[in-house]
Design a protein around this motif. Structure first.
Motif, PDB file in Angstrom:
ATOM      1  N   HIS A  66       0.783  -1.172  -0.065  1.00 43.28           N
ATOM      2  CA  HIS A  66       0.022   0.060   0.019  1.00 43.28           C
ATOM      3  C   HIS A  66       0.764   1.249   0.131  1.00 43.28           C
ATOM      4  CE1 HIS A  66      -3.848   2.007   1.851  1.00 43.28           C
ATOM      5  NE2 HIS A  66      -3.162   2.884   0.883  1.00 43.28           N
ATOM      6  N   HIS A  68       1.676   5.158  -2.152  1.00 40.85           N
ATOM      7  CA  HIS A  68       1.219   6.239  -3.234  1.00 40.85           C
ATOM      8  C   HIS A  68       2.320   7.063  -3.659  1.00 40.85           C
ATOM      9  CE1 HIS A  68      -2.975   5.213  -2.135  1.00 40.85           C
ATOM     10  NE2 HIS A  68      -2.615   5.373  -0.820  1.00 40.85           N
ATOM     11  N   LYS A 157      -9.490  -1.020  -5.925  1.00 42.08           N
ATOM     12  CA  LYS A 157      -9.728  -0.222  -4.622  1.00 42.08           C
ATOM     13  C   LYS A 157     -10.727   0.688  -4.991  1.00 42.08           C
ATOM     14  CE  LYS A 157      -7.945   2.812  -0.897  1.00 42.08           C
ATOM     15  NZ  LYS A 157      -6.910   3.686  -0.697  1.00 42.08           N
ATOM     16  N   HIS A 246      -5.992   0.305   5.587  1.00 41.14           N
ATOM     17  CA  HIS A 246      -5.433   1.072   6.661  1.00 41.14           C
ATOM     18  C   HIS A 246      -6.416   1.194   7.796  1.00 41.14           C
ATOM     19  CE1 HIS A 246      -8.037   4.096   4.603  1.00 41.14           C
ATOM     20  NE2 HIS A 246      -7.307   4.302   3.721  1.00 41.14           N
ATOM     21  N   ASP A 325       0.675   2.492   3.847  1.00 46.25           N
ATOM     22  CA  ASP A 325       0.022   3.780   3.165  1.00 46.25           C
ATOM     23  C   ASP A 325       0.964   4.906   3.047  1.00 46.25           C
ATOM     24  OD1 ASP A 325      -2.205   5.117   2.105  1.00 46.25           O
ATOM     25  OD2 ASP A 325      -3.393   5.612   3.959  1.00 46.25           O
TER      26      ASP A 325
END
Ligand SMILES: [Zn+2]
Ligand SMILES: [Zn+2]
Length: 472
Positions: A66, A68, A157, A246, A325
């Motif tokens: 996970h 970004h 997602k 998360h 995350d």
């Protein structure tokens, strides 16, 4: 080109045993008990390279499912590129990331995925895969899901938060889950009741409550537990496997636990920030400091006792994975966009470099076992997301993604200590770990050796993933 890693203790999800590891090219080819001469009596003499792991753990490279990198969010971009973020990951013993390609209403899913490929291609230090965010569920994007599964993007997602940006209605969620139940994909869910949260946010701002801590106070645990329950019920209607990202509220995990106990394919992850950081200690720091810790789901109140419960749920496998995350934003100019209005603070914390260390500290602290550390950070994410067989274990036939970890070492986390992420602060400033990532191999190549980085951008390859290997 052979590498012998000798003298260490090889750790997997079910055992920790003294073993030598023989690597040939990009793969692990043998595990040898001490004294085993079946492949020769002096392998060290014939190996191209010998790594002494005496007194150390030899573990599979971390799989952070996970992240970004370069994510467009709230009018800016996450500050790590695929180049800087994957290099920082490597420094911390993570050798695979799965990042999120993002599609919004009106965009063609295939074009979005192509754009993410372009960002990553030739830039990554370690191997990487993609999940696909579907921000606009319609007949076109539903069809595209089937195509992406064939291309190795096997997870989609959806968001129950961020109305007007990413939020899918319950009907859209149901349709995407139905599609997944046909093509074998797994649905990942950001489970927060975004419509309720938006009302609470507007009310807080109208009352002049603008400090960063209100980010958490306007996203109370009920909004997470409610959305978690709704997501699970919709998944049950369709039979699609569901993975909730998360998770920070113990009440939400309790809902998950109850449904897992009934045998449904529903899974959850948490992240280091929810295990260590809190509303009181970080988010409520004076002035605007707390902006560093604005992320969603939010850091929650210590007074509500989530942290001990999350560790417990990690032990009982009601939470199956620890990801980061990772979504870094600089304080200057990025987090500062929310000065005077917490709702404008870009949501995210940077942790991709520190996950293996932070969760190892849970072993030192007695929260989880050594084997569970490996399972939560590498083996299960690899299985969950269709990478097992290549990633997630130190075993013959697997990619030689290996970390030599020193339990007698020490890692001081901080901006001017260990910090390779592209951000101007560390959310983990001052944390000290009783352990150290000494050596990192990615597909057989040493990319981190002590304090030296030996990798290069473009070393990392795209991973076509299979369907989840974790379903019951
Ligand atoms: Zn999310
Ligand atoms: Zn995320």
């Amino acid at each position: 080109m052979t590498t012998l890693i000798r003298g260490g203790v090889v750790v997997g999800p079910v055992s920790a045993q003294p073993m030598d590891v023989l690597v040939d090219g990009e793969k692990v080819v043998a595990l040898l008990a001490p004294g085993d001469a079946s492949l020769g009596s002096d392998l060290a003499a014939t190996a191209t390279r010998v790594i002494d792991a005496t007194g150390k753990y030899v573990v599979p490279g971390g799989v952070d499912c996970h992240t970004h990198m370069e994510l467009p969010f709230g009018g800016t971009f996450a500050s790590d590129t695929f180049e800087t973020g994957t290099r920082a990951a490597a420094w911390g013993g993570t050798t695979t990331i799965i990042d999120f390609s993002v599609q919004k209403q009106g965009e063609r899913v295939q074009d979005c995925l192509a754009a993410w490929h372009q960002k990553a291609d030739g830039n990554c230090a370690i191997d990487y895969g993609f999940h696909q965010v579907i921000g606009g569920v319609d007949s076109e994007s539903l069809k595209a899901m089937d195509e992406l599964v064939d291309e190795g993007v096997t997870t989609f997602k959806l968001f129950m938060a961020y109305p007007g940006v990413f939020l899918s209605s319950d009907g859209q969620i149901l349709q995407a889950m139905q599609q997944a139940s046909h093509n074998g994909a797994m649905i990942m869910m950001h489970a927060e009741n975004g419509s309720a949260i938006d009302v609470l946010v507007a009310q807080a701002l109208a009352e002049g409550k603008t400090d960063p801590k209100y980010h958490s106070l306007t996203r109370p645990w009920e909004t997470e537990a409610e959305a978690t329950n709704r997501a699970i019920m919709l998944a049950r209607l369709t039979g699609a496997p569901l993975y909730i990202v998360h998770m920070s509220a113990k009440q939400a995990v309790a809902v998950l636990q109850a449904n897992k106990d009934e045998g449904w394919n529903v899974f959850g992850e948490t992240c280091p920030q929810y295990l260590y950081l809190s509303l009181e200690d970080q988010l409520s720091q004076p002035g605007f400091e707390g902006a560093k810790w604005v992320c969603s789901t939010p850091l929650r109140a210590k007074a509500e006792h989530h942290q001990d419960e999350l560790w417990r749920y990690l032990r009982t496998n009601d939470l199956s994975v620890v990801s980061t995350d990772h979504c870094p934003f600089c304080f200057k100019e990025q987090k500062e966009m929310g000065l005077g209005d917490f709702s404008k603070i870009p949501n995210g914390i940077g942790s991709v470099e520190h996950r293996m260390d932070l969760i190892f500290q849970g072993v030192v602290n007695g929260n989880i076992s050594l084997e569970r550390w490996v399972e939560l950070t590498s083996t299960t994410p690899a299985r969950m997301f269709g990478l097992y067989g290549r990633k997630g274990a130190v075993a013959p036939g697997f990619d030689a993604d290996i970390v030599v970890y020193d339990p007698a070492g020490r890692t001081e986390i901080g901006l001017h200590k260990t910090h390779h992420m592209n951000m101007d602060h560390s959310a983990w400033e001052g944390f000290t770990i009783d352990g150290h990532v000494d050596t990192v191999l990615s597909r057989g190549r040493v990319i981190v050796d002590g304090n030296e980085y030996l990798g290069a951008k473009g070393d990392g390859q795209f991973l076509k993933r299979g369907l989840s290997q974790y379903l019951i």
